[in-house]
Scaffold this active site. Structure first.
Site, short mmCIF file in Angstrom:
data_model
loop_
_atom_site.label_atom_id
_atom_site.label_comp_id
_atom_site.label_asym_id
_atom_site.label_seq_id
_atom_site.Cartn_x
_atom_site.Cartn_y
_atom_site.Cartn_z
N ASP A 12 0.98 -1.05 -0.14
CA ASP A 12 0.04 0.17 -0.02
C ASP A 12 0.88 1.38 0.08
OD1 ASP A 12 -2.28 1.60 0.21
OD2 ASP A 12 -1.63 1.77 2.36
N ASP A 196 -1.65 -0.88 6.32
CA ASP A 196 -1.71 -0.19 7.69
C ASP A 196 -3.20 0.43 7.77
OD1 ASP A 196 -1.19 2.02 6.59
OD2 ASP A 196 -0.14 2.90 8.28
N ASP A 200 -7.09 -1.28 3.90
CA ASP A 200 -6.41 -2.26 3.58
C ASP A 200 -6.54 -3.74 4.22
OD1 ASP A 200 -4.75 -0.66 2.12
OD2 ASP A 200 -3.70 0.02 3.96
#
Length: 296
Positions: A12, A196, A200
């Protein structure tokens, strides 16, 4: 075992490879009649997203007479709100606001519409985390494909990928799109997802290995297979090395355990190995296996 066999590492962007501390480079206003900063502040304070938190910290929260009847956050997209006078507010990405001008979309990342009129746009950015380039270079050196999977626009993602030597970029992804991409990658190879945020969490569960931080959102932590104690990206490399060496040690231990038995059992059955030596051989096998494991 799964982490050591990983062939794809999916990152991410916000809060994972970047600090998550956003700064406003430019605030463009097409209509000066609205208290733009205050409206954005009032909307963003309802979100836990890193961008929202940064904007709340940096914007001038002047008092405004605007009071919202409802504020709805659509994860990964933006906000839709209605005030007590029936005015409609939309704050979010170009896709959510439906920006059709490619130049505006390329230059700005966040847009505000009031009663379907585009009134403001923000250009924002955050810093690359310390150790991010070392981490991506490490996985590249291990012939593990590095992929950036983000909801941010293509230009920002391409710039980051170029800086960090990331192999593939998949930008402008909504949370549900991320899930489908992870499913697709997981069918092809063993896949690890590192993230995080709340957005996600579903993607972390779809990857064979999900990696998150103890400081991440609670739902992301609970969705992850591996939880790192802080945001130090070196811990991701260390976790991979621990998994790789642990799996190697297991295979070595199985070899030694079977090797002693394969050699000793035929010797014992043919009378060449007394019970005393057979017992000592078995004990020595245990010592080798335990000693090999202690090396970790």
């Amino acid at each position: 075992e799964l982490f050591s066999k990983t062939k794809k590492i999916i990152f991410d962007k916000t809060g994972t490879l970047t600090s998550g501390e956003f700064k406003i480079h430019e605030l463009k206003k097409w209509n000066e009649n609205y208290p733009i900063e205050s409206i954005i502040y009032e909307l963003e304070k309802h979100s836990s997203h890193p961008i929202a938190k940064s904007l709340v910290n940096h914007l001038d929260a002047k008092k405004t007479n605007i009071k919202f009847d409802s504020v709805n956050e659509l994860k990964g997209k933006g906000f839709h709100a209605i005030d007590t006078e029936g005015n409609s507010y939309q704050l979010g990405s170009a896709q959510f606001i439906q920006i059709i001008d490619p130049l505006i979309e390329k230059e700005f990342q966040l847009f505000l519409k009031i009663n379907n009129e585009l009134v403001a746009a923000l250009s924002i950015s955050d810093e690359i985390k310390k150790g991010a380039k070392d981490l991506t270079n490490y996985f590249n050196s291990k012939n593990i494909e590095t992929i950036l999977l983000s909801g941010d626009n293509k230009q920002k993602c391409d710039e980051l990928a170029s800086e960090l030597n990331i192999n593939e970029v998949i930008a402008n992804q909504l949370p549900e799109n991320k899930i489908e991409k992870i499913k697709q990658f997981s069918k092809e190879n063993t896949t690890t997802m590192i993230g995080d945020g709340i957005n996600d969490a579903p993607a972390l569960t779809k990857a064979q290995v999900g990696v998150s931080y103890s400081e991440a959102s609670e739902v992301a932590v609970k969705s992850a297979s591996i939880v790192l104690l802080n945001h130090n990206l070196k811990l991701v490399q260390k976790a991979y090395q621990i998994c790789t060496h642990t799996y190697l040690t297991i295979k070595q231990n199985l070899f030694w355990a079977f090797a002693y038995n394969i050699i000793a059992i035929p010797l014992a059955s043919m009378g060449y190995l007394s019970p005393i030596f057979a017992a000592l051989t078995m004990a020595f096998s245990d010592i080798v296996v335990v000693g090999n494991s202690i090396r970790l």
